[in-house]
Scaffold this motif. Structure first.
Motif, mmCIF file in Angstrom:
data_model
loop_
_atom_site.group_PDB
_atom_site.id
_atom_site.type_symbol
_atom_site.label_atom_id
_atom_site.label_comp_id
_atom_site.label_asym_id
_atom_site.label_seq_id
_atom_site.Cartn_x
_atom_site.Cartn_y
_atom_site.Cartn_z
ATOM 1 N N THR A 79 47.083 45.861 34.349
ATOM 2 C CA THR A 79 46.875 47.287 34.624
ATOM 3 C C THR A 79 48.174 48.080 34.530
ATOM 4 O O THR A 79 48.159 49.281 34.281
ATOM 5 C CB THR A 79 46.284 47.487 36.039
ATOM 6 O OG1 THR A 79 47.193 46.949 37.018
ATOM 7 C CG2 THR A 79 44.946 46.780 36.175
ATOM 8 N N THR A 98 39.216 49.666 33.508
ATOM 9 C CA THR A 98 39.244 48.203 33.518
ATOM 10 C C THR A 98 38.076 47.687 32.690
ATOM 11 O O THR A 98 36.916 47.896 33.043
ATOM 12 C CB THR A 98 39.152 47.665 34.961
ATOM 13 O OG1 THR A 98 40.272 48.156 35.715
ATOM 14 C CG2 THR A 98 39.181 46.140 34.972
ATOM 15 N N VAL A 101 37.847 41.514 33.929
ATOM 16 C CA VAL A 101 38.672 40.814 34.917
ATOM 17 C C VAL A 101 38.745 39.361 34.453
ATOM 18 O O VAL A 101 37.719 38.683 34.331
ATOM 19 C CB VAL A 101 38.070 40.893 36.331
ATOM 20 C CG1 VAL A 101 38.927 40.114 37.326
ATOM 21 C CG2 VAL A 101 37.938 42.351 36.774
ATOM 22 N N PRO A 209 44.038 38.998 41.263
ATOM 23 C CA PRO A 209 43.047 39.306 40.225
ATOM 24 C C PRO A 209 43.714 39.792 38.937
ATOM 25 O O PRO A 209 44.648 40.598 38.979
ATOM 26 C CB PRO A 209 42.208 40.422 40.856
ATOM 27 C CG PRO A 209 42.367 40.229 42.326
ATOM 28 C CD PRO A 209 43.763 39.729 42.521
ATOM 29 N N ARG A 211 43.144 41.989 36.437
ATOM 30 C CA ARG A 211 42.396 43.155 35.953
ATOM 31 C C ARG A 211 43.021 43.606 34.635
ATOM 32 O O ARG A 211 44.234 43.800 34.559
ATOM 33 C CB ARG A 211 42.425 44.283 36.975
ATOM 34 C CG ARG A 211 41.660 43.983 38.250
ATOM 35 C CD ARG A 211 41.843 45.078 39.276
ATOM 36 N NE ARG A 211 41.254 46.334 38.853
ATOM 37 C CZ ARG A 211 40.076 46.797 39.286
ATOM 38 N NH1 ARG A 211 39.373 46.088 40.155
ATOM 39 N NH2 ARG A 211 39.604 47.949 38.851
ATOM 40 N N GLN A 212 42.208 43.756 33.638
ATOM 41 C CA GLN A 212 42.692 44.105 32.305
ATOM 42 C C GLN A 212 42.236 45.518 31.950
ATOM 43 O O GLN A 212 41.031 45.803 31.891
ATOM 44 C CB GLN A 212 42.184 43.079 31.287
ATOM 45 C CG GLN A 212 42.595 41.665 31.666
ATOM 46 C CD GLN A 212 42.370 40.641 30.567
ATOM 47 O OE1 GLN A 212 42.484 39.447 30.818
ATOM 48 N NE2 GLN A 212 42.090 41.060 29.349
ATOM 49 N N ASP A 213 43.205 46.399 31.719
ATOM 50 C CA ASP A 213 42.899 47.803 31.456
ATOM 51 C C ASP A 213 43.074 48.170 29.986
ATOM 52 O O ASP A 213 43.951 47.641 29.297
ATOM 53 C CB ASP A 213 43.802 48.717 32.290
ATOM 54 C CG ASP A 213 43.277 48.909 33.705
ATOM 55 O OD1 ASP A 213 42.313 48.204 34.082
ATOM 56 O OD2 ASP A 213 43.832 49.749 34.437
ATOM 57 N N TYR A 247 34.524 36.337 31.340
ATOM 58 C CA TYR A 247 35.140 37.436 32.075
ATOM 59 C C TYR A 247 34.168 37.994 33.117
ATOM 60 O O TYR A 247 32.950 37.836 33.006
ATOM 61 C CB TYR A 247 35.522 38.569 31.117
ATOM 62 C CG TYR A 247 36.650 38.243 30.186
ATOM 63 C CD1 TYR A 247 37.974 38.285 30.596
ATOM 64 C CD2 TYR A 247 36.387 37.889 28.871
ATOM 65 C CE1 TYR A 247 39.012 37.987 29.729
ATOM 66 C CE2 TYR A 247 37.420 37.581 27.983
ATOM 67 C CZ TYR A 247 38.725 37.637 28.425
ATOM 68 O OH TYR A 247 39.745 37.341 27.571
ATOM 69 N N PRO A 250 34.999 44.508 37.435
ATOM 70 C CA PRO A 250 35.386 44.897 38.798
ATOM 71 C C PRO A 250 34.170 45.326 39.610
ATOM 72 O O PRO A 250 33.191 45.838 39.055
ATOM 73 C CB PRO A 250 36.349 46.082 38.562
ATOM 74 C CG PRO A 250 36.030 46.575 37.196
ATOM 75 C CD PRO A 250 35.567 45.379 36.409
#
Length: 253
Positions: A79, A98, A101, A209, A211-213, A247, A250
């Motif tokens: 993120t 996001t 995840v 976590p 979290r991929q943005d 994956y 969120p």
């Protein structure tokens, strides 16, 4: 006459589609490459746009974007980097979200090496342990966090081999240059099933976590195709593909 009018109408419709179609330049974190290829193919079928993907470490893409790389959208493995690009005025404000995840796994190409308790790590029955560079790759940072929480960081450090990104880390294990390694779960499963080898899905309480943005970059601000692509990523078809690679999403607020 009607047939001729229909042919003419179809011709101009095709010309209009060609002129409005774009080739999008998208930077994507290595762990998400396989899923993104499927998503891009589905998007191309329905939109008429073409998606050109570049995959690599999020850290390198961040530096390239700051130096003027011609990407229109960026799918990071964390993120922090999309947020920093937004703060620097290099991303469109409010476009960040996001998209997935990630989950971490300890994996070996040997089908008998890794059990569901990761005993091999504690017992030290391995020569080399691969992980992504924690300074560049969020999955590498998570791997170090896991080893620290298991009180194995110092005991294993001399046997680490670091990949520049999670794709290279996977290759170290797949080719046997490392006995086992911390990889993205998305690299080793399909449809919820392990494709080959043996693996331990690392419990989520052992690392922060992942979290991929994603973010729309300023170079894509005026691109209808780029806006449509990010919208497509949030739709049901893309989400189903993302989930098939292990994956999560969120929790809704």
């Amino acid at each position: 006459m009607k047939i001729r009018q229909l042919v003419v109408s179809l011709f101009f419709a095709a010309v209009s589609l060609q002129t409005s179609a774009e080739e999008l330049m998208v930077a994507v974190a290595s762990n998400f490459t396989a899923a993104m290829k499927e998503i891009a193919a589905e998007f191309e079928k329905t939109s008429g746009h073409r998606v050109k993907l570049a995959s690599g470490s999020s850290g390198k893409f961040y530096a390239q974007i700051k130096n003027g790389a011609p990407f229109q959208a960026f799918f990071s493995a964390d993120t922090a980097k999309p947020a920093a690009l937004e703060t620097a005025g290099l991303a469109v404000p409010g476009s960040r979200f996001t998209y997935a995840v990630g989950s971490l796994a300890l994996w070996s190409a040997d089908p008998s090496l890794v059990d569901d308790r990761a005993s091999v790590l504690r017992e030290g029955h391995f020569r080399k342990l691969a992980l992504a560079n924690p300074k560049l790759a969020p999955y590498g940072k998570a791997a170090v966090e896991v080893l620290r929480n298991l009180d194995l960081e110092e005991a294993t450090r001399s046997r680490w081999v670091q990949g520049e990104n999670i794709a290279q880390t996977y290759q170290f294990v797949a080719t046997g240059n490392a006995d086992l390694g911390f990889v993205a779960l998305s690299q080793i499963v399909r449809g919820g099933q392990l494709k080959e080898g043996s693996a331990w899905t690392v419990p989520g309480d052992l690392y922060s976590p992942i979290r991929q943005d994603a973010v729309l970059l300023q170079r894509g601000a005026d691109s209808k195709g780029a806006v449509e692509f990010l919208h497509f990523l949030r739709g049901d078809k893309a989400r189903a593909i993302i989930e098939s690679y292990g994956y999560r999403f969120p929790e809704p607020h």
